[in-house]
Design an enzyme around this catalytic site. Structure first.
Site, short mmCIF file in Angstrom:
data_model
loop_
_atom_site.label_atom_id
_atom_site.label_comp_id
_atom_site.label_asym_id
_atom_site.label_seq_id
_atom_site.Cartn_x
_atom_site.Cartn_y
_atom_site.Cartn_z
N GLU A 195 0.88 52.63 -19.61
CA GLU A 195 0.18 51.31 -20.15
C GLU A 195 1.27 50.30 -20.52
OE1 GLU A 195 -2.19 49.24 -23.64
OE2 GLU A 195 -2.49 51.52 -23.49
N HIS A 207 -4.36 61.46 -24.05
CA HIS A 207 -3.93 60.04 -24.54
C HIS A 207 -2.78 60.02 -25.42
CE1 HIS A 207 -4.87 56.70 -27.68
NE2 HIS A 207 -4.66 56.21 -26.36
N GLU A 222 -1.24 60.09 -20.66
CA GLU A 222 -1.23 58.52 -20.89
C GLU A 222 0.08 58.31 -21.80
OE1 GLU A 222 -2.34 54.82 -22.93
OE2 GLU A 222 -1.94 56.93 -23.61
N HIS A 280 3.36 53.19 -29.08
CA HIS A 280 2.09 52.62 -28.92
C HIS A 280 2.38 51.16 -29.68
CE1 HIS A 280 -1.75 51.26 -30.34
NE2 HIS A 280 -2.08 51.57 -29.07
N ASP A 326 2.40 54.47 -23.58
CA ASP A 326 2.48 53.06 -23.86
C ASP A 326 4.32 52.71 -23.69
OD1 ASP A 326 -0.15 52.62 -24.97
OD2 ASP A 326 0.56 54.32 -25.98
#
Length: 291
Positions: free
Chosen positions: A150, A40, A67, A82, A69
């Protein structure tokens, strides 16, 4: 766990544009049916989140999936961060003291490149920078890793879906080798996920959240995954999601977040999830049964 579609049926359902061969499975170890472990924001328990150092740490731990952002700067550059504010994870207050509330969209890429995105985490990471999406995918490629990307706050950044796909395409991430098993694009916005699917139907997509099972037939038209918080799921819910077939002719998958303890990892694995998103990927990996 649900059965996987047979090769002939998969091929018939997908056609050539989906780029998914009969052998495709998103799991890290389809033979043992263990959930995929996803780092993450990179291995963010051990390095500053969403930095290249966090990608490097995930690679050092032997973790295939990371992962991240994506947000957009004032001058249209995609950066990996993020929050929609730079305040929490950079020294923006010191460098630009008069520019509150320090929103990403109010700063140019060059201004953001000046910021220290590592000192907040620890002195060893002083001078780490907020990477551009281009820099980030280069580093992921260097380690031969896979990316769960994301799209953050799409309402703040009209057209970010098309722009993200363009960067990925320019960097070679929309070729068959990447689309087959190295890329998933997700968002909390169903409209954003739907847009990605419409623009590039071959790209796998995930919806972040826990929609009602009754609503899943609609989600299954544009999302390959339903990715909920671990606190919202049960064995029944996971099985309910996996009972639906997604846009690429395969059962919907569940990647759950954000799991950081061994006990929780074992519990959600028992629910039958397909993937576990975690800040501490080594902890989760070591907690899972080997077969």
């Amino acid at each position: 766990m649900h059965a996987r579609a047979v090769a002939a049926t998969t091929t018939a359902l997908l056609g050539t544009t989906a780029f998914l061969p009969p052998s495709f499975d998103a799991r890290a170890d389809a033979a043992t049916d263990r959930p995929t472990v996803i780092a993450h924001r990179g291995a963010s328990a051990y390095a500053p989140e969403n930095t290249l150092a966090a990608v490097d740490k995930a690679a050092e731990l032997g973790v295939d999936w990371v992962e991240n952002d994506v947000q957009r700067t004032k001058d249209g550059e995609l950066v990996v961060l993020h929050d929609d504010s730079l305040r929490r994870t950079t020294d923006v207050e010191q460098v630009f003291p008069g520019r509150a509330p320090w929103k990403v969209k109010d700063f140019t890429a060059a201004e953001i490149a000046r910021l220290d995105a590592g000192s907040w985490f620890g002195a060893a990471y002083a001078g780490a920078r907020v990477p551009t999406l281009q820099q980030y995918v280069h580093r992921v490629e260097l380690h031969h890793q896979k990316l769960l990307l994301e799209i953050k706050n799409p309402d703040l950044y009209p057209g970010i879906e098309r722009q993200t796909l363009k960067v990925l395409s320019n960097e070679g991430w929309l070729d068959q080798g990447h689309v087959v098993d190295r890329l998933i694009v997700q968002s909390f916005s169903a409209a954003s996920v739907r847009t990605v699917h419409k623009l590039k139907p071959g790209v796998r997509t995930g919806f972040l959240g826990t929609p009602r099972v009754a609503d899943l037939p609609e989600y299954a038209t544009f999302a390959d995954q339903i990715n909920p918080s671990y606190s919202t799921i049960s064995t029944g819910y996971v099985a309910g999601v996996q009972a639906f077939t997604g846009p690429h002719g395969r059962p919907l998958e569940v990647f759950t977040w954000t799991v950081n303890s061994a006990n929780t990892a074992r519990r959600v694995a028992g629910h039958g999830v397909d993937g576990i998103i975690t800040n501490a990927p080594d902890v989760v990996r070591d907690a899972l049964p080997s077969s």
